[in-house]
Write a protein that holds these residues in place. Structure first.
Motif, PDB file in Angstrom:
ATOM      1  N   LYS A   1      14.555  11.792   7.024  1.00 29.22           N
ATOM      2  CA  LYS A   1      16.073  11.778   7.085  1.00 29.22           C
ATOM      3  C   LYS A   1      16.695  12.655   8.068  1.00 29.22           C
ATOM      4  CE  LYS A   1      16.528  11.037   2.083  1.00 29.22           C
ATOM      5  NZ  LYS A   1      17.035  11.725   0.677  1.00 29.22           N
ATOM      6  N   ASN A   2      16.038  13.607   8.653  1.00 22.32           N
ATOM      7  CA  ASN A   2      16.415  14.326   9.657  1.00 22.32           C
ATOM      8  C   ASN A   2      15.414  14.633  10.769  1.00 22.32           C
ATOM      9  OD1 ASN A   2      18.520  16.165   7.943  1.00 22.32           O
ATOM     10  ND2 ASN A   2      16.655  15.731   6.570  1.00 22.32           N
ATOM     11  N   PRO A   3      15.340  13.390  11.695  1.00 21.37           N
ATOM     12  CA  PRO A   3      14.338  13.371  12.876  1.00 21.37           C
ATOM     13  C   PRO A   3      14.579  14.448  13.882  1.00 21.37           C
ATOM     14  CG  PRO A   3      16.132  11.540  12.721  1.00 21.37           C
ATOM     15  CD  PRO A   3      16.151  12.326  11.442  1.00 21.37           C
ATOM     16  N   ASP A   4      15.651  15.109  14.138  1.00 21.33           N
ATOM     17  CA  ASP A   4      15.962  16.091  15.029  1.00 21.33           C
ATOM     18  C   ASP A   4      15.343  17.385  14.701  1.00 21.33           C
ATOM     19  OD1 ASP A   4      17.862  16.151  12.831  1.00 21.33           O
ATOM     20  OD2 ASP A   4      19.214  17.140  14.332  1.00 21.33           O
ATOM     21  N   ARG A   5      14.869  17.628  13.386  1.00 17.46           N
ATOM     22  CA  ARG A   5      14.280  18.603  12.837  1.00 17.46           C
ATOM     23  C   ARG A   5      12.887  19.089  13.002  1.00 17.46           C
ATOM     24  NH1 ARG A   5      18.365  22.809  11.398  1.00 17.46           N
ATOM     25  NH2 ARG A   5      20.230  21.539  10.640  1.00 17.46           N
ATOM     26  N   THR A   6      12.609  20.282  13.428  1.00 21.00           N
ATOM     27  CA  THR A   6      11.154  20.769  13.185  1.00 21.00           C
ATOM     28  C   THR A   6      10.896  21.532  11.983  1.00 21.00           C
ATOM     29  OG1 THR A   6      10.875  20.789  15.631  1.00 21.00           O
ATOM     30  CG2 THR A   6       9.410  22.346  14.397  1.00 21.00           C
ATOM     31  N   MET A   7       9.923  21.418  11.191  1.00 20.08           N
ATOM     32  CA  MET A   7       9.843  22.091  10.018  1.00 20.08           C
ATOM     33  C   MET A   7       8.867  23.108  10.036  1.00 20.08           C
ATOM     34  SD  MET A   7       9.145  20.850   5.870  1.00 20.08           S
ATOM     35  CE  MET A   7      10.772  20.115   5.769  1.00 20.08           C
ATOM     36  N   VAL A   8       8.977  24.330   9.656  1.00 19.86           N
ATOM     37  CA  VAL A   8       7.976  25.204   9.444  1.00 19.86           C
ATOM     38  C   VAL A   8       7.420  25.163   8.143  1.00 19.86           C
ATOM     39  CG1 VAL A   8       7.288  27.622   9.735  1.00 19.86           C
ATOM     40  CG2 VAL A   8       8.660  26.693  11.586  1.00 19.86           C
ATOM     41  N   VAL A   9       6.398  24.929   7.654  1.00 23.41           N
ATOM     42  CA  VAL A   9       6.059  24.875   6.281  1.00 23.41           C
ATOM     43  C   VAL A   9       5.245  26.429   5.909  1.00 23.41           C
ATOM     44  CG1 VAL A   9       4.326  23.821   4.684  1.00 23.41           C
ATOM     45  CG2 VAL A   9       5.764  22.237   6.313  1.00 23.41           C
ATOM     46  N   LEU A  10       5.547  26.792   4.928  1.00 22.78           N
ATOM     47  CA  LEU A  10       5.259  28.161   4.445  1.00 22.78           C
ATOM     48  C   LEU A  10       4.487  27.940   3.035  1.00 22.78           C
ATOM     49  CD1 LEU A  10       8.212  30.564   5.027  1.00 22.78           C
ATOM     50  CD2 LEU A  10       6.426  29.677   6.588  1.00 22.78           C
ATOM     51  N   ALA A  11       3.147  28.120   3.201  1.00 21.67           N
ATOM     52  CA  ALA A  11       2.263  27.633   1.804  1.00 21.67           C
ATOM     53  C   ALA A  11       0.949  28.723   1.886  1.00 21.67           C
ATOM     54  CB  ALA A  11       1.853  26.174   1.813  1.00 21.67           C
ATOM     55  N   GLY A  12       0.167  28.847   0.652  1.00 18.20           N
ATOM     56  CA  GLY A  12      -0.910  29.508   0.855  1.00 18.20           C
ATOM     57  C   GLY A  12      -1.900  28.982   1.764  1.00 18.20           C
ATOM     58  N   ASN A  13      -2.914  29.939   2.248  1.00 17.16           N
ATOM     59  CA  ASN A  13      -3.809  29.416   3.067  1.00 17.16           C
ATOM     60  C   ASN A  13      -4.532  28.076   2.639  1.00 17.16           C
ATOM     61  OD1 ASN A  13      -3.266  31.119   5.334  1.00 17.16           O
ATOM     62  ND2 ASN A  13      -4.445  32.536   4.503  1.00 17.16           N
ATOM     63  N   GLY A  14      -4.923  28.372   1.518  1.00 18.08           N
ATOM     64  CA  GLY A  14      -5.645  27.260   0.687  1.00 18.08           C
ATOM     65  C   GLY A  14      -5.110  25.791   0.835  1.00 18.08           C
ATOM     66  N   HIS A  15      -3.769  25.784   0.784  1.00 19.80           N
ATOM     67  CA  HIS A  15      -3.132  24.492   1.095  1.00 19.80           C
ATOM     68  C   HIS A  15      -3.181  23.853   2.555  1.00 19.80           C
ATOM     69  CE1 HIS A  15      -1.682  24.040  -2.884  1.00 19.80           C
ATOM     70  NE2 HIS A  15      -1.258  25.445  -2.932  1.00 19.80           N
ATOM     71  N   VAL A  16      -3.507  24.707   3.488  1.00 22.13           N
ATOM     72  CA  VAL A  16      -3.402  24.321   5.007  1.00 22.13           C
ATOM     73  C   VAL A  16      -4.504  24.226   5.793  1.00 22.13           C
ATOM     74  CG1 VAL A  16      -1.082  24.778   4.830  1.00 22.13           C
ATOM     75  CG2 VAL A  16      -2.698  26.479   5.819  1.00 22.13           C
ATOM     76  N   MET A  17      -5.767  25.132   5.242  1.00 23.98           N
ATOM     77  CA  MET A  17      -6.656  25.639   6.010  1.00 23.98           C
ATOM     78  C   MET A  17      -7.582  24.239   6.205  1.00 23.98           C
ATOM     79  SD  MET A  17      -8.795  28.016   3.475  1.00 23.98           S
ATOM     80  CE  MET A  17      -9.675  27.532   2.056  1.00 23.98           C
ATOM     81  N   PHE A  18      -8.113  24.102   7.422  1.00 23.26           N
ATOM     82  CA  PHE A  18      -8.948  22.857   7.744  1.00 23.26           C
ATOM     83  C   PHE A  18      -8.105  21.444   7.646  1.00 23.26           C
ATOM     84  CE2 PHE A  18     -12.037  25.487   5.688  1.00 23.26           C
ATOM     85  CZ  PHE A  18     -12.907  26.038   6.757  1.00 23.26           C
ATOM     86  N   GLY A  19      -6.825  21.567   7.603  1.00 22.85           N
ATOM     87  CA  GLY A  19      -6.068  20.549   7.486  1.00 22.85           C
ATOM     88  C   GLY A  19      -6.251  19.855   6.163  1.00 22.85           C
TER      89      GLY A  19
END
Length: 959
Positions: free
Chosen positions: A801-819
């Motif tokens: 909906k907002n293609p001009d934006r970049t998002m910084v996602v803040l979440a626990g390490n377990g939700h993002v590590m290794f992808g």
């Protein structure tokens, strides 16, 4: 490819018997007329089941004995004579007389068959063929349990005489006649090979006959091969050799009907031998185990002694596969030379006689000098395969050696088991005593893994990681078919084959844990729900995946734009593949997905060497500028992590990027209040109240406040990423299937359960510090995936909906590590430009693009008055923390807190909110008995040691 076994029970040729027939064919009427003379020293013979119509009996009479038809002789010397009729229904000039066409008897007899003149070209069991004025006489001079006739008016005949004096012939249809020379040459090569191996030729002639239906049969002196496969490379490369080996095993030495061993020994000397000669012996043995794993279960399991013939794929996996593996293990046990002596001894002692497994044991014992009773008991007379598991692995170091201990459980089919223990650089072999549960190994190497049977030398149940998902799993067995209601008519003929069918909108997730699943249709709505990566190709495709809920089960997807019976026939022969693609009836792709080699059990050991070149945090900013998403993981309670998140957000904003902040800490139903806060329509306190921060996120709000205030100042959108807690709590308590329609609508329509590495990582997290919060791992796993998928969905939804934006996602390490958590699920939804940054984690290969190691830094503490309260909605004081503000201010046990600085509170979240915004000196109103009492509280005097003691008493809540 099979040996035809027609008799109903084991027979041994202990009496003289000759069976003479004269046959004539009325080709127009499709009727066979036959006369029979049975010469035997038996006073009576039992007739086997037949479709022939006996029209007359001479020198005997027909009686019923023990519910069986019996021919009773009349006279001692004269043969019993019969006349019979049989309607054969000639089709396109082909005549196939395989079973039940003549009055067969229980005895094994030699056969003399006179076929009166006709234009048919005949193939039958025959050691000699003589033509006369009466017709052609086909004689088989050895005991035979049944006679078969294959004939056609269309056959083209070609023949050669081999160097060994054998006559080879082909009987092929005109369109396939060009294959004759190849069949003759390959047959000659096979017979030369096996004459050298076994020492002799069983017959002087051999014929290859073509049949109009799918077939691969072997009878003494000929083989029958179906037109549908007559030109296939696998027939020349293996199937023809298999049928030729049957000339020794099955057509020279006979097997009993029950305890049929010939298919196993024939497979051992053909299909397996060719794989071994090509250096693929271990691969072939593994394929036998995969087939066994795919088709055989506790309900259809039989012992080798019970095998008769291939009637279904489970029987094939046992009678061919397990039996071939049995002979492989027997050869290893007694040695190759002794095994070959035993085979030659078998052939010498049982020509045209029946040999049982008991006879085989005697022969191989005499050839090897070894007792084999226990070996035969285990693998012939008992069901099943060797099965085991290794668990509870521990590693220690004592003096100068590593001590590896582990538990092993097995089903008793072996007493000792060779294993391999490997470090990063080398492996050591050990043999363990399976009578002991706890094993202890002293090692000179630091072990990383235990490997068992990597060359597949034991007939065993495979570990889940060793088994690729293959088509065989859906061809037979208790598969559940899932179809969309709109596709029911399209797949109607296919649905008739299966017993358990459910509509896609009725599938229960709990079913997936227990079943093999077949999903019909590339656009099946359930396929989308479980996010399997199926992409259509060709006009027909089947692909099999590991069941994401149970690694020992599979999920298959089938789509065809040109459904036909031929497709299903082809799939029957493609069971070892994971993916098959067809176009216009032709197979254009077939793939078996990779699987683990050997049973591997990891040992947690070793250290990583990291040679850091530590750079300032700002050094990674340029690499983040061109990303659509920047995932910044955190350890929730470390303010240094959140300060790094703020620095990254600021750097992107100051570089000119339009930034949005996605936060795990807020749940999506409360997005409007975050928007109102950023727009200045409500203040911070109202935002926290309406987003229910203190109810839904347990961590100190001061940790996140600088980020939120910066977002407010810069008017950066904050996106609530998480799913509401009520849904995850219900899934944890009752499972995904418990969600009602409204709740289901809140759940992402696609959830990927397939990442086994992620599941293993989460299992370690669960065992270390989550097991007290969840009843079992599955509950924790489902909740984690709901969080991951919802957050990924909301990231992508906002950015589209907002293609001009970049998002910084803040979440626990377990939700993002290794992808594994949010990033891979964002990628699945189409956004691939992202970087992963993780705070305060131990480095591991592939864990993130950047690891941050911040120095500790503090922020403001939460204000706590130092009381234990009775539940979230009960603000009654049940205990006070020693030397706390509550004690110093005068709060007493039994007081009920009702207000802070005049602001009424009804729950702990209300109380936390008011305390957060309260000054350092505040007034707490309590209900003491029936009176409200105002108590002064000073947070400056709070004893920090008292703070550390809170939460130690179960059952109470404390602000």
């Amino acid at each position: 490819m099979v040996l035809i076994l027609s008799i109903l029970f084991s027979t041994v040729w202990a009496h003289e018997c000759n069976y003479k027939m004269e046959l004539s064919f009325d080709m127009n009427a499709g009727v066979l007329k036959g006369s029979v003379k049975i010469n035997t020293d038996h006073d009576s013979v039992t007739l086997l089941d037949t479709s022939a119509n006996i029209t007359s009996i001479k020198n005997g009479r027909l009686i019923v004995k023990n519910n069986l038809p019996v021919l009773l002789r009349e006279g001692k010397k004269e043969p019993i004579e019969l006349s019979f009729l049989y309607g054969f229904g000639l089709k396109s000039g082909d005549l196939l007389l395989l079973e039940g066409w003549y009055p067969a008897i229980e005895l094994m007899c030699s056969y003399d068959t006179l076929i009166k003149d006709s234009n048919l070209k005949v193939v039958t069991e025959a050691t000699s063929v003589k033509k006369s004025d009466k017709g052609t006489l086909y004689s088989f001079e050895h005991p035979l349990d049944a006679l078969h006739i294959v004939a056609s008016t269309k056959y083209k005949i070609s023949s050669i005489d081999t160097e060994s004096g054998m006559k080879l012939s082909t009987y092929l249809y005109p369109e396939d006649a060009p294959l004759s020379q190849k069949y003759l040459q390959k047959s000659a090569q096979y017979f030369k090979k096996y004459k050298k191996m076994f020492g002799f030729l069983p017959f002087d002639s051999f014929r290859v006959a073509e049949a109009p239906f799918p077939a691969g049969y072997s009878m003494p002196t000929f083989t029958l091969i179906g037109k549908q496969i007559i030109d296939k490379p696998f027939v020349f490369d293996s199937s023809l050799g298999h049928e030729i080996v049957h000339q020794w095993f099955g057509n020279y030495v006979y097997a009993p009907y029950r305890g049929n061993w010939v298919e196993g020994l024939t497979t051992f000397y053909s299909d397996y031998l060719y794989a071994k000669e090509a250096g693929e012996g271990a691969r072939y043995r593994k394929e036998l185990l995969i087939k066994y794993d795919s088709y055989v279960n506790s309900e259809n399991e039989i012992a080798l002694i019970e095998f008769t013939s291939k009637t279904k794929e489970s029987k094939n996996a046992i009678g061919y596969g397990k039996s071939a593996f049995f002979f492989y293990m027997l050869e290893r046990k007694i040695g190759k030379e002794a095994f070959e002596r035993g085979v030659k001894k078998l052939l010498k002692e049982y020509p045209f006689k029946t040999a049982s497994y008991k006879d085989l044991r005697r022969v191989f014992e005499e050839a090897s000098g070894k007792k084999l009773l226990e070996f035969f008991k285990t693998w012939v007379y008992r069901k099943g395969a060797f099965d085991f598991t290794i668990y509870n692995t521990k590693l220690s170091f004592v003096d100068d050696r590593y001590i590896l201990t582990f538990d092993i459980h097995s089903n008793g089919k072996l007493t000792r088991l060779p294993i391999k223990v490997c470090s990063e650089d080398e492996c050591l072999w050990e043999t363990i005593d399976l009578s002991k549960k706890r094993q202890r190994l002293e090692l000179d190497i630091e072990p990383k893994k235990i490997v068992v049977d990597e060359n597949y030398e034991i007939f065993r149940r495979l570990q889940p990681a060793e088994v690729p998902p293959v088509i065989a799993r859906i061809l037979e067995g208790d598969v559940t078919v899932v179809v969309d209601r709109a596709d029911k008519k399209r797949f109607s003929k296919m649905l008739r084959v299966f017993k358990k069918i459910v509509y896609a909108d009725e599938v229960k997730y709990d079913t997936l844990k227990k079943e093999d699943i077949l999903i019909l249709g590339a656009n099946n709505s359930f396929l989308k729900q479980i996010a399997l990566d199926f992409e259509m190709a060709g006009d027909t495709k089947v692909e099999v995946f590991k069941n994401p809920f149970n690694r020992s089960k599979v999920v298959a997807v089938f789509e065809s734009r040109k459904l036909s019976r031929a497709i299903f026939f082809k799939l029957r022969h493609l069971g070892k593949y994971s993916t098959v693609v067809m176009k216009n009836g032709k197979i254009i792709e077939k793939i078996t997905k990779p699987s683990q080699k050997g049973a591997v059990f990891k040992v947690r050991s070793g250290s990583y060497a990291l040679k850091p070149t530590l750079d300032p945090l700002s050094s990674i900013y340029p690499a983040l500028l061109n990303q659509k998403v920047v995932f910044v993981g955190e350890q929730h309670t470390k303010f240094s992590n959140h300060l790094n998140q703020l620095k990254i957000i600021k750097a992107l904003v100051e570089s000119g990027k339009k930034v949005a902040i996605g936060m795990e800490m807020f749940q999506e139903p409360y997005q409007e209040y975050l928007d109102q806060f950023i727009e200045g329509k409500i203040d911070e306190k109202e935002m926290l109240r309406k987003t229910e921060y203190f109810k839904r996120w347990k961590y100190n709000y001061h940790l996140y406040r600088p980020i939120i205030l910066y977002a407010k100042k810069q008017k950066l959108p904050i996106v609530a990423l998480n799913i509401e807690r009520e849904i995850t709590q219900k899934v944890v308590r009752e499972g995904i299937d418990s969600l009602n329609r409204r709740e289901r609508s809140r759940v992402p329509d696609s959830i990927d359960f397939s990442n086994e590495e992620y599941k293993d990582e989460l299992r370690m997290i669960f065992s270390s510090h989550q097991s007290q919060m969840f009843k079992n791992f599955d509950e924790f796993f489902y909740a984690q995936l709901l969080w991951d998928e919802t957050m990924a969905k909301n990231v992508v939804k906002y950015l589209k909906k907002n293609p001009d934006r970049t998002m910084v996602v803040l979440a626990g390490n377990g939700h993002v590590m290794f992808g594994y958590g949010i990033p891979d699920r964002v990628k699945r939804r189409g956004i691939k430009d992202y970087k992963i940054v993780i705070n305060s984690m131990k480095p591991k290969p592939g864990i993130a693009d950047y690891l941050l190691y911040p120095e500790p830094i503090e922020t403001e503490k939460e204000k706590k008055i130092g009381v234990y309260l009775e539940g979230d909605d009960e603000l009654k004081v049940v205990k006070l923390v020693e030397n706390s503000p509550a004690v110093k201010g005068g709060i007493k046990k039994g007081d009920v807190i009702v207000a802070v600085d005049g602001n009424r509170v009804n729950s702990i979240p209300d109380l936390k909110l008011e305390l957060f915004f309260a000054p350092k000196d505040a007034t707490v109103t309590v209900l003491r008995g029936s009176k409200e009492v105002k108590v002064p509280i000073s947070f400056n005097s709070e004893d920090e040691s008292g703070r550390e003691k809170r939460g130690a008493q179960k059952g109470f809540k404390h602000p």
